[in-house]
Design a protein around this motif. Structure first.
Motif, PDB file in Angstrom:
ATOM      1  N   TYR A   1       7.179  -2.181   5.650  1.00  0.00           N
ATOM      2  CA  TYR A   1       7.148  -3.545   6.519  1.00  0.00           C
ATOM      3  C   TYR A   1       8.612  -3.944   6.405  1.00  0.00           C
ATOM      4  CZ  TYR A   1       5.191  -7.283   3.131  1.00  0.00           C
ATOM      5  OH  TYR A   1       6.073  -8.063   2.718  1.00  0.00           O
TER       6      TYR A   1
ATOM      7  N   ASP B   1      -4.731   2.869   8.477  1.00  0.00           N
ATOM      8  CA  ASP B   1      -3.741   2.055   8.295  1.00  0.00           C
ATOM      9  C   ASP B   1      -4.227   0.355   9.499  1.00  0.00           C
ATOM     10  OD1 ASP B   1      -1.124   3.490   8.901  1.00  0.00           O
ATOM     11  OD2 ASP B   1      -1.597   4.267  11.457  1.00  0.00           O
TER      12      ASP B   1
ATOM     13  N   GLU C   1      -3.395  -5.383   3.647  1.00  0.00           N
ATOM     14  CA  GLU C   1      -2.479  -5.313   2.550  1.00  0.00           C
ATOM     15  C   GLU C   1      -1.002  -5.979   3.033  1.00  0.00           C
ATOM     16  OE1 GLU C   1      -2.905  -4.768  -0.630  1.00  0.00           O
ATOM     17  OE2 GLU C   1      -5.057  -4.269  -0.230  1.00  0.00           O
TER      18      GLU C   1
ATOM     19  N   ALA D   1       1.089  -1.811  -0.134  1.00  0.00           N
ATOM     20  CA  ALA D   1      -0.056   0.599   0.236  1.00  0.00           C
ATOM     21  C   ALA D   1       0.940   1.097  -0.099  1.00  0.00           C
ATOM     22  CB  ALA D   1      -1.195   0.387   1.057  1.00  0.00           C
TER      23      ALA D   1
ATOM     24  N   ARG E   1       3.663   1.756   1.417  1.00  0.00           N
ATOM     25  CA  ARG E   1       4.327   1.786   2.672  1.00  0.00           C
ATOM     26  C   ARG E   1       5.442   0.822   2.741  1.00  0.00           C
ATOM     27  NH1 ARG E   1      -0.409   3.261   6.625  1.00  0.00           N
ATOM     28  NH2 ARG E   1       1.626   2.730   8.729  1.00  0.00           N
TER      29      ARG E   1
ATOM     30  N   TYR F   1      -4.025  -0.858   5.363  1.00  0.00           N
ATOM     31  CA  TYR F   1      -2.349  -1.100   5.753  1.00  0.00           C
ATOM     32  C   TYR F   1      -2.251  -2.200   5.565  1.00  0.00           C
ATOM     33  CZ  TYR F   1       2.829  -0.782   7.292  1.00  0.00           C
ATOM     34  OH  TYR F   1       3.593  -0.846   7.132  1.00  0.00           O
TER      35      TYR F   1
END
Length: 293
Positions: A68, A133, A139, A64, A66, A136
């Motif tokens: 991780y 969030d 995802e 998404a 971002r 996210y």
């Protein structure tokens, strides 16, 4: 840390009156490796063409838009394995939460995949209903499951402080994705008025410390009681003798789920020494008992 340093999106909590609300706002703003040979690719519940090939320690990926981080230990037995999302506290980098919880070591010992998502701006999780969030984190699960052989009935999440509030939000908003959730040092994500309406009864493990001056113990008790009502749990738990404070299990609740309640002697921060081992063992055994129906 003064509440005035919190990101603007937490202003709803600070508008509530009283010391309790201000302390909750601080709670929401604080919270404050392995390399091996590749195992054989596997096709299983994780999806056609998935693999259990390990990562080289904890590596970064994107979902998404971002970042991780994920750790896939070597030697995972197939055909598919559990996945744990581990959510850091506010203002913490993921790496600090990884070191404090030692979930990457546990993943190698207990044969599961662990991922460390990162909160957005300000490193504070947005635990409001249907927040970005939530999208996210869904995802992140989708991205990992699209590559590695993840058992869809054994996807779990734990969080600390602001991450604890966020893990509870996933119980509210993503109960069809996560089999069970655990939280340490958090409070209810509905405290600020954001609704919590799970799609099903879901097992919740709530862990706290008796000297927590950030997420106050009465707020944790109120959070526990919310889940007892939502899940239709018995009022009298099975208690464990010989613990310094309290350890109890409420259940069976509707659909056979449970609410686990454990209180340590300590402060707001992640338990250390023997308690660190205790919380890891209790959380993981709780996850093992509670799979997605």
């Amino acid at each position: 840390m003064p509440a005035s340093t919190c990101p603007r999106r937490l202003s709803r909590a600070t508008r509530a009156r009283g010391l309790t609300a201000r302390l909750l706002a601080v709670s929401m703003c604080m919270g404050l490796l392995i390399t091996g040979t590749a195992s054989a690719s596997t096709t299983a519940t994780g999806g056609a063409g998935c693999t259990l090939v390990p990562t080289s320690g904890t590596v970064s990926r994107e979902a998404a838009g971002r970042t991780y981080h994920v750790n896939v230990p070597p030697g995972l037995p197939g055909p598919s394995v559990p996945l744990l999302l581990s959510l850091h506290g506010a203002l913490q980098p993921y790496s600090l939460h990884e070191r404090e919880t030692r979930w990457s070591t546990a993943a190698a010992d207990r044969h599961f995949i662990v991922a460390y998502p990162s909160a957005g701006a300000g490193l504070v999780w947005d635990a409001d209903q249907r927040s970005a969030d939530v999208t996210y984190l869904r995802e992140v699960v989708k991205d990992i499951s699209g590559s590695w052989c993840v058992d869809p009935r054994r996807i779990h999440v734990e969080g600390f402080s602001s991450g604890a509030n966020m893990s509870a939000r996933l119980a509210c908003d993503a109960a069809t994705v996560f089999a069970s959730v655990a939280a340490y040092g958090g409070v209810s994500p509905s405290f600020t008025g954001s609704p919590c309406v799970p799609d099903r009864p879901i097992a919740v493990g709530l862990f706290h410390s008796d000297g927590d001056l950030i997420s106050l113990p009465p707020l944790a008790v109120a959070h526990r009681d919310e889940w007892l009502r939502r899940n239709g749990c018995p009022a009298t738990p099975v208690t464990e003798p010989g613990v310094p404070v309290e350890a109890a299990v409420y259940g069976p609740c509707r659909a056979g789920v449970e609410v686990v309640w454990r209180v340590y002697r300590g402060t707001h921060f992640w338990p250390a020494d023997d308690n660190r081992t205790d919380i890891a063992n209790r959380m993981w055994n709780f996850f093992l008992r509670n799979r997605l129906p």
